[in-house]
Write an enzyme that holds these catalytic residues in place. Structure first.
Site, mmCIF file in Angstrom:
data_model
loop_
_atom_site.group_PDB
_atom_site.id
_atom_site.type_symbol
_atom_site.label_atom_id
_atom_site.label_comp_id
_atom_site.label_asym_id
_atom_site.label_seq_id
_atom_site.Cartn_x
_atom_site.Cartn_y
_atom_site.Cartn_z
ATOM 1 C CG ASP A 44 -1.760 -1.252 1.323
ATOM 2 O OD1 ASP A 44 -2.200 -1.763 0.289
ATOM 3 O OD2 ASP A 44 -1.946 -1.731 2.463
ATOM 4 C CD GLU A 210 -9.284 -2.250 -0.908
ATOM 5 O OE1 GLU A 210 -9.910 -2.356 0.149
ATOM 6 O OE2 GLU A 210 -8.584 -3.167 -1.380
#
Length: 540
Positions: A44, A210
């Site tokens: 991420d 997301e």
């Protein structure tokens, strides 16, 4: 845009030169690089530019220290300069292992002379920590918004003085996912002012959207977001002239014919102009199962106010990942750099690559400039069936698909105890290792395998030999392609004896497998034994 409004005066980065990795270097030394630029589980990723410097952060879940901070001058060569979290709040909660919980996808920005990191804990809310120097110290985290299922936040300071926050939702906590919410924050950026609005619903076209990142360019608000799932998805970009939408949608990168699965979730950065021209680049991850989510760097360009990421051979505006490419033009050539891997344990500070499975305590270890790392045995938690639930396991990420980890240690158990244990372990939802354990008649070296450790299954042991207290032993694991682990040991560091069959490593909870060391006991008395680790080396 990240970095455009940043001050040109950059905080000095304090980081001693570390040896270059022997197992993976992205910089080819001829003006090109190969992907991944970080062949380790920096999942991420988000990044920003400040002047000529680039800073990257990554999710860290329950590993402590958490929120790793990396620094680069050219987007290819990265140094690990510190962590924003030396203890994870709530402190007591994270003194126990919390696999898969903790720090999810964070965002880093530079605003008004300070670095801001927004990070989500899906069980507690969205936190903010700040620093004037990216290497630290970082402020104690404050809750920007408390709540369940708030994930993947990113701020935007608008040119009209407004401050916004975009975030996603974790279905496991919130009961809904695949939607993106925008909220307004106060001027300080440390408090959400309203419940916001859902600005995009991905249920029909972009399930599991997301990880949003917020930018503004040429009057458009942009939300860069991954969709389609961690290992199989694509990179989505949304744009609108109004922060509240409606947003247009475009897929700007997917796997295509590249063989790089699920290329998405990351950061758009630009370079400081060289001869009046800057370049755009995109950092993202690729999920590689037991190796975790590794970081790739893609060229990026703008066409009709839409980004195109990677190679777009047919010119349809949707790119695919490149494997080899010309390095970013930053005006200079910088030395090859990689995050640390080996550790000789010759200083008071541990290498920055090391992380515990929970908030640590000072009595777990000693370095003290003695040339070795001493781990004191700690009583395992009540009810712990195996190392999965033990906080004081000291580990680091797999640094490449193939490597060898070797450590030299001696074990001095407490004479009043039995079943004190120390050794080398490859940890995932199942794990294996080589363990020295104290017995009534001395120290036994055993091979351990724990299948389905995540389900509290017990280890299976095979005795390999006997050692004396304080005797040197060398423990080794060789990781081969597809994550196969082969263990061996030696009494002299030269002749190594192979142990059993290869073990198939597995990922952890939202992370790749890790390799590390530990020292435990199952009884509490007034003192402990200890293991002295002379060094830990990562080699081909």
């Amino acid at each position: 845009m990240t970095g455009v409004s940043a001050q040109q005066t950059v905080s000095k980065v304090q980081n001693a030169d570390a040896p270059v990795s022997k197992v993976w270097v992205s910089d080819s030394g001829n003006g090109t690089f190969k992907n991944p630029v970080l062949n380790a589980d920096y999942s991420d990723p988000d990044a920003c530019r400040v002047g000529e410097d680039f800073y990257m952060i990554a999710s860290s879940f329950d590993a402590v220290p958490g929120l790793p901070i990396l620094h680069s001058k050219d987007l290819v060569n990265w140094k690990l300069i510190g962590h924003a979290l030396h203890r994870q709040p709530p402190i007591a909660h994270f003194e126990k292992t919390q696999h898969g919980n903790g720090v999810w996808a964070p965002a880093i920005r530079y605003h008004n002379g300070e670095f801001y990191i927004y990070y989500p804990d899906p069980d507690f809310g969205i936190y903010l920590t700040k620093a004037k120097n990216a290497a630290g110290p970082w402020s104690e985290p404050v809750l920007v918004e408390a709540g369940l299922g708030l994930i993947d936040p990113c701020p935007l300071w608008d040119d009209n003085g407004k401050v916004y926050l975009v975030h996603g939702w974790a279905g496991s906590r919130a009961g809904i996912k695949s939607v993106i919410t925008v909220k307004e924050m106060n001027a300080a950026g440390d408090k959400v002012l309203d419940q916001g609005a859902i600005v995009y619903d991905g249920h029909e076209l972009d399930p599991t959207v997301e990880g949003p990142k917020f930018y503004k360019r040429n009057g458009y608000y942009y939300i860069f977001a991954p969709a389609g799932g961690v290992s199989t998805g694509w990179q989505l970009v949304l744009r609108s002239k109004n922060v509240w939408g409606p947003y247009e949608r475009k897929v700007v990168m997917d796997e295509g014919k590249s063989g790089i699965n699920g290329p998405h979730q990351g950061a758009w950065v630009d370079t400081k102009p060289v001869n009046g021209k800057s370049e755009d680049w995109f950092l993202h991850f690729q999920d590689k199962d037991m190796y975790g989510r590794v970081v790739h760097l893609q060229p990026m360009k703008w066409v009709n106010d839409w980004p195109v990421i990677g190679a777009d051979a047919d010119g349809d505006g949707k790119g695919e990942p490149v494997l080899v490419y010309k390095k970013p033009n930053v005006g200079k050539t910088y030395p090859i750099a990689t995050p640390p891997e080996s550790d000789e344990f010759n200083s008071v500070a541990l290498g920055k690559q090391w992380q515990w499975q929970a908030n640590p305590k000072g009595i777990w270890l000693s370095t003290s400039n003695t040339g070795s790392l001493r781990l004191y045995s700690q009583k395992i938690p009540e009810g712990a069936a195996n190392l999965w639930s033990v906080p004081n396991v000291l580990m680091q990420k797999f640094p490449a698909e193939e490597f060898t980890a070797t450590t030299k240690l001696s074990f001095k158990p407490n004479a009043k105890l039995v079943n004190e244990r120390t050794g080398l372990v490859v940890m995932g939802q199942s794990y294996a290792g080589l363990v020295l354990k104290s017995e009534k008649d001395g120290i036994a070296l055993v091979s351990v395998v724990c299948k389905k450790a995540i389900n509290d299954k017990l280890e299976k042991e095979t005795t390999l030999g006997k050692f004396k207290s304080g005797e040197d032993v060398y423990l080794r694991v060789k990781i081969e392609k597809k994550g196969l682990a082969r263990f061996s040991y030696s009494r002299d560091g030269k002749q190594f004896e192979q142990v059993g069959e290869a073990f198939q490593t597995e990922p952890g909870k939202w992370i790749g497998a890790k390799v590390g060391i530990f020292c435990t006991r199952d009884t509490q008395i007034n003192d402990s034994g200890y293991a002295d680790f002379d060094w830990f080396r990562i080699e081909p």
